[in-house]
Design a protein around this motif. Structure first.
Motif, PDB file in Angstrom:
ATOM      1  N   SER A  32      37.258  51.756  42.371  1.00 10.27           N
ATOM      2  CA  SER A  32      36.981  50.473  41.731  1.00 10.27           C
ATOM      3  C   SER A  32      37.492  50.445  40.293  1.00 10.27           C
ATOM      4  O   SER A  32      38.128  49.474  39.865  1.00 10.27           O
ATOM      5  N   GLY A  33      37.236  51.505  39.544  1.00 12.45           N
ATOM      6  CA  GLY A  33      37.692  51.571  38.162  1.00 12.45           C
ATOM      7  C   GLY A  33      39.205  51.552  38.059  1.00 12.45           C
ATOM      8  O   GLY A  33      39.787  50.865  37.210  1.00 12.45           O
ATOM      9  N   VAL A  34      39.869  52.306  38.939  1.00  8.75           N
ATOM     10  CA  VAL A  34      41.333  52.352  38.942  1.00  8.75           C
ATOM     11  C   VAL A  34      41.908  50.980  39.282  1.00  8.75           C
ATOM     12  O   VAL A  34      42.855  50.503  38.639  1.00  8.75           O
ATOM     13  N   SER A  35      41.344  50.334  40.281  1.00  2.00           N
ATOM     14  CA  SER A  35      41.796  49.000  40.686  1.00  2.00           C
ATOM     15  C   SER A  35      41.679  48.007  39.530  1.00  2.00           C
ATOM     16  O   SER A  35      42.612  47.233  39.254  1.00  2.00           O
ATOM     17  N   ALA A  36      40.536  48.031  38.834  1.00  2.00           N
ATOM     18  CA  ALA A  36      40.321  47.122  37.703  1.00  2.00           C
ATOM     19  C   ALA A  36      41.282  47.431  36.557  1.00  2.00           C
ATOM     20  O   ALA A  36      41.861  46.523  35.942  1.00  2.00           O
ATOM     21  N   ALA A  37      41.461  48.721  36.266  1.00  2.00           N
ATOM     22  CA  ALA A  37      42.340  49.127  35.164  1.00  2.00           C
ATOM     23  C   ALA A  37      43.776  48.691  35.404  1.00  2.00           C
ATOM     24  O   ALA A  37      44.447  48.161  34.505  1.00  2.00           O
ATOM     25  N   ILE A  38      44.266  48.892  36.617  1.00  2.00           N
ATOM     26  CA  ILE A  38      45.651  48.530  36.941  1.00  2.00           C
ATOM     27  C   ILE A  38      45.862  47.025  36.828  1.00  2.00           C
ATOM     28  O   ILE A  38      46.855  46.563  36.255  1.00  2.00           O
ATOM     29  N   ASN A  39      44.919  46.251  37.348  1.00  2.00           N
ATOM     30  CA  ASN A  39      45.059  44.792  37.301  1.00  2.00           C
ATOM     31  C   ASN A  39      45.100  44.273  35.863  1.00  2.00           C
ATOM     32  O   ASN A  39      45.874  43.370  35.537  1.00  2.00           O
ATOM     33  N   CYS A  40      44.273  44.867  35.000  1.00  5.64           N
ATOM     34  CA  CYS A  40      44.274  44.449  33.588  1.00  5.64           C
ATOM     35  C   CYS A  40      45.568  44.882  32.887  1.00  5.64           C
ATOM     36  O   CYS A  40      46.161  44.125  32.112  1.00  5.64           O
ATOM     37  N   ALA A  41      46.019  46.098  33.177  1.00  9.26           N
ATOM     38  CA  ALA A  41      47.232  46.612  32.536  1.00  9.26           C
ATOM     39  C   ALA A  41      48.459  45.809  32.939  1.00  9.26           C
ATOM     40  O   ALA A  41      49.368  45.580  32.120  1.00  9.26           O
TER      41      ALA A  41
END
Length: 473
Positions: free
Chosen positions: A17-26
């Protein structure tokens, strides 16, 4: 170090979940830092093996391959990372304090995405603190991350699909599962089948695990629990009890692994003073969030199983929802894009939620488990607080968890109530004849993880100390 001090977004937790959120924001141009206590991405579900474990490359599990994919995606999207960092405080503003093997550091961010996942739930029983008794989740760490079994012969007890997963991998790695003690009945599993099929991948995995277990003729004690465990020379004597009939049977094993489900991690949201609600089917206390995973505090988003248990596949989509909400709130994406993208994700999440509800029923806590806790049984193993200690505090007038903490020291040890809060709350609610939500939850306190003094103090010479003259009396 590949990080700086100020970011648009800090994501705490490098699971799916954290990785998914981080990538989308980046990908939308935000400066993102992802922080995790482990040395790489993956979280608990896809925990990365130690770098020194080169032999794991010879026989990779699917979880290992997924973890490697997440790590590649983080690098590809130029996301700042702070692995091997333990977050011990998050302050309004937002300020995130952490430490690693060398020192402490503080970062600042406009927005925080909390993706800290869960920790395991174990309902205490007589003897549960003896050596050789571990958690099912701890067992998965050994298996997935280290490709290691705790002993050649092992008994698994508790409930839910984790029993099947752990049994499957133990057999795969050459161990012997002497028995599976499941609080659920066979009928409970049959009733859940329709909902479990809503997640074809996990359902298929479950069938594969069960087939391996049945092929190896592992005894399964359905509708049963551990009544007591005692040390027997260098082994563990396990007393099994049928929940309905009360019939007991004893087995001897090398290791007993126990787990009764998972509890969402709320350390950070409680520390920041966000509103919380109690939802037993989602794991207990969780931060109050809207449909888009916004908390009651501006700029604070909660995602993954820490926002309510739904499973690893759903966690990835939850990360997308939280990041889309953040991007929309920051006016980086327009309402049309926000609605189109979230609508598609919600359709997928609906199916995952059906699966999650079925798992929640299988992971529910039968009242017999709580009734099995004797007065002398330790509830808080950090401070050696027994059920009797809790009941005496209630007799003396304690009526909520924070009062009990002050009067007994329960929840004041290194785990800060992560292991014992659920069981203590259930015992108190039963004694006071009230609902668990009526007695509240432990107030968030800093540090949320023990901070080594040498990290906080740092290194300096004596002549560098600022000397202050003694104050007059």
């Amino acid at each position: 170090m590949n990080y700086k001090i100020k970011y648009d977004v800090i994501v705490i937790g490098a699971g799916p979940s954290g990785v998914s959120a981080a990538i989308n924001c980046a990908q939308k141009g935000l400066q993102v830092l992802i922080v995790d206590i482990s040395h790489n991405t993956g979280g608990q579900i896809y925990r990365a093996p130690p770098k020194s474990y080169k032999h794991i490359s010879e026989k990779k599990l699917q979880e290992n391959k997924t973890q490697e994919y997440l790590s590649r995606e983080i690098k590809k999207n130029n996301i700042f990372t702070a692995y091997n960092h333990t977050v011990w405080q998050v302050s309004p503003g937002f300020k995130v304090d952490a430490f690693n093997d060398i020192s402490t550091i503080q970062w600042h961010a406009k927005n925080i995405i909390v993706a800290t996942g869960t920790y395991e739930k174990i309902i205490p029983f007589d003897g549960w603190t003896n050596p050789g008794i571990i958690g099912l989740a701890a067992c998965t760490v050994m298996l997935k991350s280290h490709h290691f079994i705790p002993s050649q012969k092992i008994i698994l007890a508790g409930n839910g699909p984790l029993l099947l997963l752990v049994a499957y991998y133990i057999i795969e790695f050459g161990g012997e599962v002497e028995a599976i003690i499941d609080t659920s009945s066979k009928f409970d599993w049959i009733k859940s089948t329709v909902s479990l099929i809503s997640n074809p991948k996990n359902f298929k995995d479950g069938i594969k695990w069960l087939t391996k277990i049945l092929f190896n003729k592992v005894p399964i004690y359905s509708n049963s629990m551990i009544a007591k465990a005692t040390q027997h020379n260098e082994y563990i004597k396990v007393k099994i009890q049928n929940i309905n009939t009360g019939k007991q049977e004893s087995l001897v094993t090398g290791t007993l692994a126990v787990g009764h489900g998972l509890i969402p991690s709320t350390d950070i949201t409680r520390l920041l003073g966000a509103k919380h609600i109690y939802n037993e089917s989602k794991g207990g206390w969780i931060a109050e969030i809207d449909d888009y995973l916004r908390s009651s505090l501006d700029g604070l988003y909660v995602t993954g199983d820490g926002a309510g248990i739904s499973g690893a596949i759903a966690a990835k989509d939850k990360g997308l929802i939280a990041s889309l909400a953040l991007l929309y709130d920051e006016k980086i994406i327009k309402e049309k894009e926000f609605k189109i993208k979230t609508k598609k994700i919600f359709k997928r999440l609906y199916k995952y939620e059906l699966f999650a509800k079925a798992i929640a029923k299988l992971n529910s806590t039968p009242p017999q488990l709580l009734n099995n806790i004797k007065d002398e049984t330790i509830l808080c193993r950090c401070e050696d607080i027994t059920k009797k200690d809790i009941l005496e505090a209630i007799d003396n007038g304690a009526k909520d968890l924070n009062q009990l903490k002050s009067w007994t020291r329960f929840g004041m040890g290194p785990c800060q109530g992560r292991t014992c809060q659920y069981s203590v709350a259930k015992v108190v609610a039963e004694e006071l004849k009230c609902n668990v939500e009526d007695i509240g939850y432990l107030t968030g306190r800093s540090p949320i993880r023990p901070v080594p003094l040498d990290r906080a103090i740092g290194e300096f010479d004596y002549n560098e100390i600022t000397k202050i003259e003694a104050a007059p009396l």
